[in-house]
Design a protein around this motif. Structure first.
Motif, short mmCIF file in Angstrom:
data_model
loop_
_atom_site.label_atom_id
_atom_site.label_comp_id
_atom_site.label_asym_id
_atom_site.label_seq_id
_atom_site.Cartn_x
_atom_site.Cartn_y
_atom_site.Cartn_z
N PRO A 125 -13.29 4.68 -8.33
CA PRO A 125 -12.99 4.28 -7.00
C PRO A 125 -13.15 2.22 -8.09
O PRO A 125 -12.32 1.71 -7.21
N ALA A 141 -10.19 2.18 -9.67
CA ALA A 141 -8.63 2.65 -7.97
C ALA A 141 -8.53 0.34 -8.22
O ALA A 141 -7.81 0.37 -6.85
N LYS A 142 -9.52 -0.50 -8.97
CA LYS A 142 -9.30 -1.32 -7.83
C LYS A 142 -8.72 -2.22 -8.81
O LYS A 142 -8.24 -3.57 -8.38
N GLN A 182 -4.51 -3.29 -10.08
CA GLN A 182 -3.52 -2.63 -10.22
C GLN A 182 -2.97 -1.88 -10.77
O GLN A 182 -2.13 -0.92 -11.00
N VAL A 226 -5.31 8.68 -8.84
CA VAL A 226 -5.34 7.19 -8.41
C VAL A 226 -3.75 6.99 -7.97
O VAL A 226 -3.04 7.77 -8.31
N ALA A 227 -3.01 6.31 -7.08
CA ALA A 227 -2.00 5.86 -7.15
C ALA A 227 -1.53 5.05 -7.82
O ALA A 227 -0.03 4.94 -8.03
N GLN A 228 -2.28 4.06 -8.78
CA GLN A 228 -1.70 3.30 -9.56
C GLN A 228 -1.16 3.46 -10.83
O GLN A 228 -1.06 4.80 -11.28
N PRO A 229 -0.02 2.35 -11.32
CA PRO A 229 0.41 3.00 -12.88
C PRO A 229 -0.22 3.27 -13.93
O PRO A 229 -1.02 2.91 -13.94
N ILE A 281 -1.00 3.22 -17.62
CA ILE A 281 -0.38 4.00 -19.38
C ILE A 281 -1.06 3.96 -19.52
O ILE A 281 -3.04 4.20 -20.47
N LYS A 341 3.21 -6.62 -18.60
CA LYS A 341 4.53 -6.93 -17.66
C LYS A 341 4.70 -6.68 -16.90
O LYS A 341 5.17 -7.12 -15.70
N ILE A 342 3.78 -5.68 -16.01
CA ILE A 342 4.03 -4.82 -15.06
C ILE A 342 3.62 -5.85 -14.14
O ILE A 342 4.08 -6.62 -13.22
N ARG A 367 3.20 -9.23 -14.32
CA ARG A 367 4.04 -10.47 -14.03
C ARG A 367 5.27 -10.43 -13.66
O ARG A 367 5.34 -11.01 -12.68
N ALA A 368 5.66 -8.53 -13.52
CA ALA A 368 6.90 -8.23 -12.50
C ALA A 368 6.45 -8.56 -11.09
O ALA A 368 7.24 -8.47 -10.28
N THR A 369 4.89 -8.01 -10.73
CA THR A 369 4.11 -8.22 -9.76
C THR A 369 4.16 -9.36 -8.54
O THR A 369 4.77 -9.37 -8.10
N ARG A 423 -3.55 10.24 -2.18
CA ARG A 423 -3.75 9.93 -3.18
C ARG A 423 -3.25 9.01 -3.32
O ARG A 423 -3.23 7.90 -4.41
N PRO A 431 9.31 -4.72 -17.52
CA PRO A 431 8.76 -3.01 -17.61
C PRO A 431 9.53 -2.64 -18.11
O PRO A 431 10.65 -2.24 -17.45
N THR A 491 3.15 -2.75 -7.17
CA THR A 491 3.51 -4.80 -6.99
C THR A 491 3.41 -5.23 -4.84
O THR A 491 3.63 -5.88 -4.47
#
Lengths: 252, 252, 252, 252, 252, 252, 252, 252
Positions: free
Chosen positions: D167, D170-171, D173, D193-196, D198, D244-245, D247-249, E47, E196, E249
């Motif tokens: 949890p 998951a806070k 991005q 989790v749902a985040q990208p 890497i 980069k992600i 910043r794209a955000t 999820r 990215p 994003t």
């Protein structure tokens, strides 16, 4: 919640009196100690019967010492593998009663009150150069409470050396067979005995042994079926697997 | 010399009443049958508790059938792996009562009078595509007299699927954990249970899975200690290892 | 310059009566036949004692047939390996008296007048699936005039099968030991006998055998010293090496 | 042309007011500084938002120091990775206000006036031995203006350690998941989790980890989809991708 | 518990109103459907925002069809990759409204009511032969609700082709760069843009491309920092990673 | 802008009368044709002296035919490699005057008006099985306007075959040396001549040739210095390199 | 049982007067000396004609010295390979009359009374850097009683150097051909002579020689048939194989 | 026979006035100097235009010095690569006028009277860390009499750096393009120019660069056709190839 309470809970779970939701919730809430650079898994002893083992490579002596202290805080046994002398020195400062086996490169503290594990493991190695890996396996097993019988330099180049000890080897319940170079000994041995054989390839060799790949592939392709394999030079891993087998045995 | 005589001799050997020279001479003189293209090892059942198993790939259907006939001549059970339909057809002509499992690709004949092996093996696989390997393991075990519980499609991409069956898996004495792709499931599972875990990498995957190398390496490097590994797609090998563990258990 | 003249010259060269400049000039001017797509090496028989051998893979049936015709034009024996049926058909049309061994995949014509090679080669293979490679070696040797004794299915999974034939194997002057999977048999055998052992890894196996790499590496790293190795599945190459050893023997 | 002018031009280009011919001509004519042994890319900050980063391995301390001086000449921030102490000493002589993180092996100078990057990156690592790679990622991100949360020693061998922090993880991005050995943690985490995610394989391990290949292959074959991977031990590369992600955000 | 209730719970969890114990317990109890050969993960949509995606290779057409039916039972969108025509036929019988893209080899059913994902992904490929992988990525993204712009045949052999579309590519928030052979395009492109870049190596090539290894290694070692990589030919994986980035994003 | 104008501009650029900005702008604005699935690089002929060459593998026959039509629209010569018969059929429908060499697997149309390239290339191959690669090189060179001399089956197993043609080979300006198996011929040849030797490893062989890796590594490690190497089986690439060398020669 | 008795028994076994059961029982009961860390195989001299050879790498100097003492106790010759100076020092303390060859890295003691082996071995090496491996082979052979002729620096880059010594090389009965880098020399040499050629790849080279893999693969794929190969840098192994061939010769 | 006589003979051979038998006999009888540990190839200068070059790795400083002395005895130029300082010291004692370039690690003595080679070679390298390899190439070329232009740090991460020097690079007749990591620069450059491009992969990088394998594979698979490749870090080999191309040019 102390260890006895958990052991009790675990037993009831095995007997179906406690749901798995209950047991998992209990386990998940168990404290692990966050040292910042490490999270010491204090309930591994409960899940698996032996506390977290420290793999020392890549850790600073101080980090190992602090993890060791955390593990031993409540009297648990200690097993730290791939330890060099400076690591031993650092651990000694915090835990003066630990022992160091320089061939096996193991720092340990045995739990004198622990129940011995019933059964015996034969640690068999093909050549003199395989001794450090064999000792990593054997000493690990001894720290975990097992009986160990050792058979050194019984590679297939002089088959009579192996044949002459097969009956002795066959008295154990589990066999750890260690070899470098072409790694043929475990396959030959597994064809002669009925026991489970855990094969350990070693990095002993040169040229096309590729640091143990030749032995590893040989063991994975053993024509004697039922041989299982652990990582190159992983004496400890084989010990842990053998210990789990003996414990599974003891449960019945 | 029939089986009972040998079993008797073997027992006395264990008890130290018979020298190993005697037992070896006895074993070495046991007949094996030379079919010209194969030497059927008729006393493997004595050394290891189960007769020679036929690996069908690379053998003609006729060769498999003749070996099968030789094995079964005195009522022994039959286990032939990696068998295609044409091999089954050839074996059927000589041994009409064999069975064929087309998912496991196994031809078998169970020995109805054999004592069942005490204990249970959990065969756990990560994905639906791993099923043929899982069935090779499970059917092999059943032919050898073991109880098997199956757990399919419990890979780590949806961890709750695995967590929900861990308590069921933990009822077995030995676990066979099968996975392709990154092969992470056995490591995760081994961290949650105390039983011996035999990991089987599968060739399921593409690209950088390199026909199962990725899973194989993952399992050999498992951070959960005590995981042992067999060859890629070697469901039978894992079964044989599990069976040996259970038999070691039964001996005590 | 005909063969007898060259043999004479070669003999005098061995005896120091002819300078190496003379012999090399003579050799370099020997005709080879340029078929456009191939240059048939007609004086290989002189340099090495047996004419050029045709490796059929990657050549069209017609190309093989034309090369075969060129080799046999003056009565030389023929040995063409890795030949499929359509290649045999093409060769047959030009050379009706050739024979085809479909297990060994060899097209051959024996030179009935050739002197037999003194000595014997033992061709030993670990499993039934290794038979095609073993037959490639054995048939090649027979076409080249050697005596061959065959030992099939004596892998280390049932060591007694190998032990029981070691005395027979040891009657040969040279041993070709063939195995797939982990490839352990040649190392074990080489530890038991004094003869030169030429090991042939085969592509028999699956998964981490990697098409014979496991067996190849095993043989290259044999702990029994003095084992030499040829390419994976290269039965012919082993035969040629054994034949050269026997011929070196015969010279003395 | 100063930075503001270029930023202005870039914005108008995004809005279609300026043709790509114009923007490319402008970019191509931007000065880069030719130091003889290096061409410092002064408009990388414009193309990508952060100046050239120095990879120190293979460069002499003096070369690094001169490149650093060139980058910092106009007040730009500095990030130099894989720097040892002697390199730090050389840079210090020219740029006394740089800082050195000896775990991360990074020399840096933060641009105090830079706008912070909105969002947060979770840097998660499986073991204590992975810390240097994790710190390379975390410190790089901090130098580039990101918020970082760190989670150490949460490998899958003790799954409860990972589950307890999911949890918190998951806070963020974006998640950077770092592991050696079998490299399973990123796959397990990505399933939760749902985040990208890497993934960074590390060279932590021995034997069949092959310097990080096992972890790399494991991550490339992750059964949890959407995991992307960078080079072994490449903490900086993962940081740059995460940045980069974010910043794209921020652009949206 | 239906989807809306869970979405509600999830939101409150993000806002800190609900503890993670609560949310995990809720999630772990969610039904997944056990089809015997597969456990369909019905709360993956919760999820991760999109239901389980079916990887068809290694599954029988009937298995795929049954999994697809289970996924779509409650109106969820469908995405099945690596599907051949016979699989499409089997799925069609159960779900007549699915579509099939034969270049991308994707069976899909779009959820018409789903909110579109804000942002755009540029799918860029180096050669015509890379098209199937590019379409796997592009069609996957479209099924998941993303806008996609396609750029085909812009490899570095004719750099002007790439340069001429860079401004168009740079309008996207995320870039998927696909290349076989030496795989240089993603590194070049990543040096020119700020977005990215997710690189996908393809198996296009021959000889020393080793089925995509050359491109894979090239991308992992990209001198342009911040490039992340997925498995060889894994268009879908890249799509999933891009989609997660866009969703991250959108959350802000 | 037509070809003559560009040739003129290029000449002036070489003479320093035109700046590189001008020439690059001109080149970058040249039309390339976007066929949707391919961008035909129409000014490659200007940059490099020969139009884009089509690599047919991985492209549908229709795609090849459409690209070929685009290339040939203005009378340019055509070279399409790795073309099978069905691709030839598709191209023939659009361009009836193309030719097909089935050994070289090349579809071509020669530009009758092109100036011949001064000089000669020797294409030398070690075995009959290497012929397809040799013909790919030779036919490519002929289509590009070079003189070619061919030397077939001159491998090192019969050194006199190679020695006898060395003087003929040495009449060429550039040598392409092609070999499979151990790939030794280029190293031997390069030790005997002064010309540049471009080595082409082929996939001819089996077992430990690993599809040409053995030959590739052999050539890369040639003890005769100055040997350069192209990809396995890449006859066309060697031809292109030889052609560039001859053209560099012609410029002086 | 002393050596003469065994030799007598062995001879009768060859002549069929003694059964193999008898000979095996005799052999298996021969004493080997258990030093704890090694089992010295004292009847290897009987099985194979030369006592156990010590491979020093991976053994401590003291272990080597103790094994050496055990081997030499009854006057047997000594051969210890891969020995560094400190090992030599340790052995010297126990066995003052041993010799040390620092290029070959061999510690030895010749048995002055041993019968010389009839025949001669040519040790041929391609470059100066291959000398240590060549000397390991040559000195091993000399210790075992063979005549050796040496040919250094005759690689194929200057073919005339090799051609000029071929007649001298051809006077030997067996040839050991040693090369690093591309490893072409053994293939070229084997095409010119009739003798058995044992090829030894060396780790001489860099980059894509991969520590001798390039040479190893080259030799395994030799287009000159009949070349056999030993492990990388394994000069001793080649010597042992050559010695076995000569002894096989002498028997006839 | 002195050099002029041989040059004369060689010219007549080119013009057809002298048979190849004559020329070969002449060449084969040329003296080479046998130093015991090396055979200095004194007529390499005649065959190939430059005397034997010493590769210093694996040779002792004394061996290098003696070979150097032999080469220089008659005033020939000297080129010794991979030389460390102690080797330079040893050579200096015998040949006081040699020079040492510590970046290129080259010991050399230029032949002041040699005719310069017409034409120019551009040595282009991607990063500062590639400088030692680039200097090995550049200095080698200069010692052999070529003009060299150097372009450092023009990798594709900042494409404008490469684009800005392309017109300068294109003034050379031959291009050596050197890169580590992903090795993309040669492919990009070869797409922009018409000259022959010789690519040199370097071992610069870490992790999955595998000591230069990534760059090597990238270059072998270059989508820009006509790129040829030499061994990893082989600056000298590229120089030799470029020099041969220029000399082929000069002959016409």
């Amino acid at each position: 919640m102390d260890i006895n309470a958990l052991e009790n809970l675990l037993t009831r779970f095995k007997e179906g009196e406690v749901s798995h939701e209950t047991i998992f919730e209990a386990l998940r809430k168990l404290p692990f100690e966050d040292l910042g650079f490490a999270r010491v898994d204090h309930h591994r002893a409960l899940r698996q019967g032996f506390p977290e083992v420290i793999y020392c490579e890549g850790k600073t002596p101080l980090q190992v010492a602090q993890i060791a202290q955390s593990i031993c805080a409540d009297g648990a046994p200690l097993l730290a593998t791939r330890a060099d002398k400076s690591t031993f020195a650092a651990v000694c400062q915090m835990l003066p009663d630990v022992e160091y086996d320089k061939v096996a490169r193991i720092i340990s503290r045995v739990d004198e009150n622990a129940k011995p594990v019933i059964g015996e493991v034969a640690v068999v190695c093909a050549g003199t150069s395989d001794l450090p890996v064999a000792e990593e396996a054997a000493v690990s097993l001894e720290v975990m409470g097992c009986n160990v019988s050792r058979f050194v330099d019984v590679g297939v180049a002089g088959l009579q050396r192996l044949l002459s000890v097969v009956p002795e080897i066959a008295k154990a319940q589990v066999i750890i067979a260690i070899a470098g170079m072409e790694g043929a000994m475990p396959a030959v041995l597994a064809g002669l005995v009925a026991q489970p054989v855990i094969a350990v390839p070693t990095s002993v060799g040169y040229g096309a042994s590729f640091g143990g790949i030749a032995a590893l592939l040989g063991m994975l392709n053993s024509c004697s079926s039922g041989v299982t394999v652990v990582n190159i030079d992983n004496g400890f891993g084989a010990a842990m697997a053998a210990w789990k087998i003996l414990r599974a045995t003891n449960f019945n």
